[in-house]
Scaffold this motif. Structure first.
Motif, PDB file in Angstrom:
ATOM      1  N   ASN A 426       0.852  -1.197   0.000  1.00 54.02           N
ATOM      2  CA  ASN A 426       0.000   0.000   0.000  1.00 54.02           C
ATOM      3  C   ASN A 426       0.893   1.255   0.000  1.00 54.02           C
ATOM      4  O   ASN A 426       2.120   1.159   0.133  1.00 54.02           O
ATOM      5  CB  ASN A 426      -1.008  -0.025   1.157  1.00 54.02           C
ATOM      6  CG  ASN A 426      -0.332   0.064   2.519  1.00 54.02           C
ATOM      7  OD1 ASN A 426       0.718   0.709   2.657  1.00 54.02           O
ATOM      8  ND2 ASN A 426      -0.904  -0.596   3.512  1.00 54.02           N
ATOM      9  N   GLU A 427       0.225   2.390  -0.101  1.00 53.38           N
ATOM     10  CA  GLU A 427       0.966   3.647  -0.272  1.00 53.38           C
ATOM     11  C   GLU A 427       1.956   3.888   0.874  1.00 53.38           C
ATOM     12  O   GLU A 427       3.103   4.274   0.645  1.00 53.38           O
ATOM     13  CB  GLU A 427      -0.035   4.808  -0.340  1.00 53.38           C
ATOM     14  CG  GLU A 427       0.492   5.992  -1.078  1.00 53.38           C
ATOM     15  CD  GLU A 427      -0.622   6.899  -1.584  1.00 53.38           C
ATOM     16  OE1 GLU A 427      -0.409   8.095  -1.545  1.00 53.38           O
ATOM     17  OE2 GLU A 427      -1.685   6.389  -1.994  1.00 53.38           O
ATOM     18  N   GLN A 428       1.506   3.608   2.104  1.00 53.69           N
ATOM     19  CA  GLN A 428       2.361   3.845   3.278  1.00 53.69           C
ATOM     20  C   GLN A 428       3.577   2.920   3.261  1.00 53.69           C
ATOM     21  O   GLN A 428       4.708   3.342   3.519  1.00 53.69           O
ATOM     22  CB  GLN A 428       1.541   3.656   4.570  1.00 53.69           C
ATOM     23  CG  GLN A 428       2.275   4.128   5.824  1.00 53.69           C
ATOM     24  CD  GLN A 428       2.733   5.590   5.707  1.00 53.69           C
ATOM     25  OE1 GLN A 428       1.939   6.475   5.385  1.00 53.69           O
ATOM     26  NE2 GLN A 428       4.022   5.844   5.935  1.00 53.69           N
ATOM     27  N   GLN A 429       3.315   1.638   2.912  1.00 51.40           N
ATOM     28  CA  GLN A 429       4.432   0.673   2.882  1.00 51.40           C
ATOM     29  C   GLN A 429       5.461   1.053   1.829  1.00 51.40           C
ATOM     30  O   GLN A 429       6.672   0.935   2.044  1.00 51.40           O
ATOM     31  CB  GLN A 429       3.893  -0.741   2.599  1.00 51.40           C
ATOM     32  CG  GLN A 429       3.134  -1.346   3.770  1.00 51.40           C
ATOM     33  CD  GLN A 429       2.361  -2.599   3.357  1.00 51.40           C
ATOM     34  OE1 GLN A 429       1.753  -2.644   2.278  1.00 51.40           O
ATOM     35  NE2 GLN A 429       2.390  -3.609   4.223  1.00 51.40           N
ATOM     36  N   ARG A 430       4.968   1.540   0.701  1.00 52.51           N
ATOM     37  CA  ARG A 430       5.887   1.962  -0.372  1.00 52.51           C
ATOM     38  C   ARG A 430       6.707   3.163   0.077  1.00 52.51           C
ATOM     39  O   ARG A 430       7.922   3.226  -0.147  1.00 52.51           O
ATOM     40  CB  ARG A 430       5.091   2.284  -1.647  1.00 52.51           C
ATOM     41  CG  ARG A 430       4.750   1.035  -2.442  1.00 52.51           C
ATOM     42  CD  ARG A 430       3.594   1.243  -3.400  1.00 52.51           C
ATOM     43  NE  ARG A 430       3.899   2.059  -4.566  1.00 52.51           N
ATOM     44  CZ  ARG A 430       3.186   2.053  -5.686  1.00 52.51           C
ATOM     45  NH1 ARG A 430       2.153   1.239  -5.812  1.00 52.51           N
ATOM     46  NH2 ARG A 430       3.506   2.819  -6.689  1.00 52.51           N
ATOM     47  N   GLN A 431       6.014   4.086   0.742  1.00 54.95           N
ATOM     48  CA  GLN A 431       6.725   5.278   1.201  1.00 54.95           C
ATOM     49  C   GLN A 431       7.760   4.906   2.261  1.00 54.95           C
ATOM     50  O   GLN A 431       8.882   5.430   2.258  1.00 54.95           O
ATOM     51  CB  GLN A 431       5.713   6.302   1.753  1.00 54.95           C
ATOM     52  CG  GLN A 431       6.238   7.724   1.835  1.00 54.95           C
ATOM     53  CD  GLN A 431       6.825   8.217   0.508  1.00 54.95           C
ATOM     54  OE1 GLN A 431       6.164   8.181  -0.532  1.00 54.95           O
ATOM     55  NE2 GLN A 431       8.085   8.636   0.525  1.00 54.95           N
ATOM     56  N   ASP A 432       7.390   3.963   3.161  1.00 56.55           N
ATOM     57  CA  ASP A 432       8.332   3.536   4.217  1.00 56.55           C
ATOM     58  C   ASP A 432       9.578   2.906   3.599  1.00 56.55           C
ATOM     59  O   ASP A 432      10.695   3.144   4.066  1.00 56.55           O
ATOM     60  CB  ASP A 432       7.657   2.517   5.157  1.00 56.55           C
ATOM     61  CG  ASP A 432       6.623   3.176   6.054  1.00 56.55           C
ATOM     62  OD1 ASP A 432       6.620   4.433   6.106  1.00 56.55           O
ATOM     63  OD2 ASP A 432       5.811   2.452   6.670  1.00 56.55           O
ATOM     64  N   ALA A 433       9.367   2.097   2.558  1.00 54.75           N
ATOM     65  CA  ALA A 433      10.516   1.431   1.912  1.00 54.75           C
ATOM     66  C   ALA A 433      11.475   2.476   1.344  1.00 54.75           C
ATOM     67  O   ALA A 433      12.700   2.361   1.495  1.00 54.75           O
ATOM     68  CB  ALA A 433      10.015   0.505   0.806  1.00 54.75           C
ATOM     69  N   VAL A 434      10.905   3.517   0.739  1.00 57.59           N
ATOM     70  CA  VAL A 434      11.737   4.592   0.169  1.00 57.59           C
ATOM     71  C   VAL A 434      12.448   5.350   1.294  1.00 57.59           C
ATOM     72  O   VAL A 434      13.663   5.591   1.240  1.00 57.59           O
ATOM     73  CB  VAL A 434      10.849   5.560  -0.670  1.00 57.59           C
ATOM     74  CG1 VAL A 434      11.604   6.809  -1.042  1.00 57.59           C
ATOM     75  CG2 VAL A 434      10.333   4.863  -1.920  1.00 57.59           C
ATOM     76  N   ASP A 435      11.673   5.690   2.357  1.00 50.80           N
ATOM     77  CA  ASP A 435      12.256   6.460   3.467  1.00 50.80           C
ATOM     78  C   ASP A 435      13.350   5.676   4.170  1.00 50.80           C
ATOM     79  O   ASP A 435      14.368   6.252   4.577  1.00 50.80           O
ATOM     80  CB  ASP A 435      11.163   6.847   4.480  1.00 50.80           C
ATOM     81  CG  ASP A 435      10.196   7.863   3.893  1.00 50.80           C
ATOM     82  OD1 ASP A 435      10.545   8.460   2.852  1.00 50.80           O
ATOM     83  OD2 ASP A 435       9.099   8.034   4.453  1.00 50.80           O
ATOM     84  N   ASN A 436      13.150   4.362   4.345  1.00 48.55           N
ATOM     85  CA  ASN A 436      14.158   3.551   5.033  1.00 48.55           C
ATOM     86  C   ASN A 436      15.473   3.503   4.269  1.00 48.55           C
ATOM     87  O   ASN A 436      16.540   3.509   4.867  1.00 48.55           O
ATOM     88  CB  ASN A 436      13.635   2.117   5.267  1.00 48.55           C
ATOM     89  CG  ASN A 436      12.585   2.092   6.365  1.00 48.55           C
ATOM     90  OD1 ASN A 436      12.499   3.028   7.165  1.00 48.55           O
ATOM     91  ND2 ASN A 436      11.774   1.042   6.402  1.00 48.55           N
ATOM     92  N   LEU A 437      15.383   3.478   2.957  1.00 48.32           N
ATOM     93  CA  LEU A 437      16.624   3.492   2.168  1.00 48.32           C
ATOM     94  C   LEU A 437      17.309   4.857   2.306  1.00 48.32           C
ATOM     95  O   LEU A 437      18.513   4.950   2.494  1.00 48.32           O
ATOM     96  CB  LEU A 437      16.333   3.201   0.689  1.00 48.32           C
ATOM     97  CG  LEU A 437      17.592   3.060  -0.163  1.00 48.32           C
ATOM     98  CD1 LEU A 437      18.261   1.708   0.061  1.00 48.32           C
ATOM     99  CD2 LEU A 437      17.296   3.220  -1.649  1.00 48.32           C
ATOM    100  N   ARG A 438      16.480   5.905   2.260  1.00 49.73           N
ATOM    101  CA  ARG A 438      17.031   7.268   2.385  1.00 49.73           C
ATOM    102  C   ARG A 438      17.713   7.452   3.740  1.00 49.73           C
ATOM    103  O   ARG A 438      18.741   8.112   3.831  1.00 49.73           O
ATOM    104  CB  ARG A 438      15.901   8.307   2.265  1.00 49.73           C
ATOM    105  CG  ARG A 438      15.462   8.557   0.858  1.00 49.73           C
ATOM    106  CD  ARG A 438      14.909   9.987   0.713  1.00 49.73           C
ATOM    107  NE  ARG A 438      14.648  10.270  -0.671  1.00 49.73           N
ATOM    108  CZ  ARG A 438      13.450  10.243  -1.236  1.00 49.73           C
ATOM    109  NH1 ARG A 438      12.385   9.947  -0.509  1.00 49.73           N
ATOM    110  NH2 ARG A 438      13.311  10.505  -2.515  1.00 49.73           N
TER     111      ARG A 438
END
Ligand SMILES: Nc1ncnc2c1ncn2[C@@H]1O[C@H](COP(=O)(O)OP(=O)(O)OP(=O)(O)O)[C@@H](O)[C@H]1O
Length: 546
Positions: A426-438
């Motif tokens: 979902n949108e939140q999980q996708r955003q978390d994956a991006v944020d965690n890499l950042r």
């Protein structure tokens, strides 16, 4: 006869052709100028004969006619002065007929026109030098000169100094080449196609001009729309925009799923709306979102937006932005000719800007092709490269969400700090994956095409194409997640026997950015088909079945 004597002594020893230089000769005479050289030469004290009278009459008529013609020429000459350029036609003649103060005025005007023309020529030359220096290529009429510095946004375009101040707070000292050229184009009210390498600052190139032009907090509907092909990119664009306007109250909205489905757009305050095409189209058709006040429309990753599956929706959004004075711009790192031709049908008098070579990868990325033989060979090669030189953060691209999940299982088993991003989250999980890499919480992010375009991971050191990309454009965007904002990056692409038919298309991209490719690959035929998708065996540590 005094005058005749004077002129005779002045020109003693030389033969003076009085007929030819009658006008000059007349200036040395006191009293009225001679009507003509012929008349001087034949002047006699006796009364003129009727024949002479007739001749003199006709001479006077001729002189009158000549005078009239010269006056007409003078008028024509003055009407030939166009936008600071003087055509100078007939100017000498016309001056001869004007009183001296008018001649002086005209001389002043002429020298102003000459100065203006010289200044314009200098400007054109300066612009050409800048374009050459920054590898900027343009096509289109009267393109404004590139920027030499961000400060010119204030001096040339009256930009609020707080905006330029925010740039320097963000650490942006110098404009990138695409910003140097695209910003003045948009600020001059011209439409623009822009193609520049990945990570070269295209976002700022389109955001800044519209922030300068739009009055913040204004009522009367949406002023700017930015279309992006993915939600992640739309969210990132909103974040970038908010950084730039710190200190001012603009209404910037991201079109979320909820807003698109149930937004009350009649009462919504919104200066800038950032959305994916489907969500925006839904809001327009089902929730009566009015886009007729939109002054700026940006199609980011425009070639993706014009691909099949998107193009009709994009078309409908373009139509909904019905303001006749709208300024549209298209930005991407890749712009195939066919898409450009299609896009041109919606543009008006656009200027095309290419930085570097069209459809090429960033020169900051070291690219390598590795033959892995089979699917199992790819997993072995990946594990080996992690053992030898894992330089996180690393992005790994695969061709489907199923394969992203399979590879995730394998690497998680190896205790690698890994995450995956794909369309099933979902949108939140996708955003978390991006944020965690950042944030450095994960070192390796496995991804599908979802984040291949536009996502700005400043620190990514390496991109691995675990699955061969389906097109040269997909390759350029995927590897462009590293080597951004002046940093170097590395791109490794695995290929198997099945990928060989498409190898040459990708090898061409490597060659055009100066990377080495074995000669046998360059001898392979180039595939006409644009897309390459292979059915692959599942990713697993188990031996291949056969
Ligand atoms: N003038 C500048 N000076 C330094 N850094 C800049 C400048 N302009 C932009 N950047 C930074 O460069 C990075 C890449 O910018 P951006 O994401 O706009 O690239 P892009 O050209 O849109 O790439 P892509 O084609 O992948 O979408 C960002 O981190 C951005 O903050």
């Amino acid at each position: 006869m005094e005058n005749t004597k004077l002129s005779s002594s002045l020109f003693a020893g030389t033969h003076f052709d009085r007929k030819r230089f009658a006008a000059d000769f007349a200036r040395f005479r006191k009293g009225p100028a001679l009507p003509s050289a012929a008349a001087t030469a034949t002047a006699a004290p006796s009364a003129p004969s009727p024949e002479k009278k007739r001749k003199r009459k006709s001479g006077k008529a001729k002189a009158k006619k000549n005078k009239k013609k010269r006056a007409e020429d003078a008028a024509a000459a003055s009407s030939n002065v166009v936008e600071g350029f003087s055509v100078f036609k007939g100017l000498a003649d016309s001056n001869a007929e004007l009183p001296s103060e008018k001649v002086d005025m005209r001389k002043d005007e002429d020298s102003v026109a000459v100065r203006q023309r010289k200044e314009i020529e200098r400007e054109i030359e300066r612009a050409a030098v800048l374009r050459k220096r920054f590898d900027i290529h343009i096509a289109g009429q009267n393109a404004p000169a590139p920027l030499e510095s961000f400060e010119e946004l204030i001096s040339r375009y009256g930009c609020d100094s707080y905006l330029v101040g925010n740039l320097s707070k963000l650490g942006f000292q110098e404009p990138t080449p695409i910003q140097r050229q695209a910003m003045p184009i948009l600020l001059s009210g011209r439409e623009c196609f822009a193609c520049a390498p990945t990570g070269s600052g295209k976002t700022l190139a389109f955001l800044f001009p519209l922030l300068m032009k739009i009055k913040p907090g204004s009522k009367g509907g949406v002023k700017a729309v930015i279309l992006c092909p993915t939600r992640e990119l739309a969210a990132q664009t909103v974040r970038e925009c908010k950084k730039l306007i710190k200190g001012r109250k603009y209404y910037i909205k991201l079109m979320t799923k909820e807003l698109s489905k149930s937004g009350n757009f009649k009462d919504m305050h919104c200066d800038i709306l950032v959305s994916t095409p489907l969500r925006l189209d839904h809001a327009v058709k089902k929730r009566d979102l009015d886009l007729s006040s939109v002054e700026y429309l940006v199609l980011d990753e425009s070639d993706k937006l014009f691909e099949l599956g998107f193009v009709e929706v994009v078309d409908s959004v373009v139509e909904a932005c019905s303001n006749p004075s709208i300024i549209r711009s298209l930005f991407s790192a890749t712009l195939p000719d066919s898409i450009e031709a299609l896009a041109r049908t919606i543009m008006h008098d656009a200027i095309r800007v290419i930085v570097g070579r069209k459809n090429s990868a960033s020169s900051l990325i070291k690219q390598k092709l590795i033959f892995a033989g089979t699917e199992r060979g790819k997993l072995l090669a990946l594990r080996q490269s992690f053992q030898e030189s894992l330089n996180p953060p690393v992005l790994i691209f695969v061709q489907s969400k199923e394969r992203a999940k399979e590879l995730y299982k394998e690497l998680a088993f190896d205790d690698v700090r890994v995450d995956a991003i794909h369309a099933d989250l979902n949108e939140q999980q996708r955003q978390d994956a991006v944020d965690n890499l950042r944030a450095g919480k994960t070192w390796v992010l496995i991804a599908t095409e979802v984040i291949a375009r536009g996502m700005d991971f400043k620190g990514v050191n390496c991109v691995i194409n675990y699955d061969f990309p389906e097109s040269a454009a997909a390759y350029i965007h995927r590897i462009g997640r590293c080597g951004r904002a002046g940093r170097f990056g590395e791109a490794i692409t695995f290929f198997t026997e099945e990928d060989k038919p498409f190898l040459r298309n990708i090898a061409n991209v490597l060659v055009s950015s100066g990377c080495e490719v074995p000669s046998w690959i360059m001898a392979l035929p180039k595939l006409k088909r644009k897309k390459h998708r292979v059915d692959r065996d599942p990713i697993s540590n188990l031996p291949d079945e056969d």
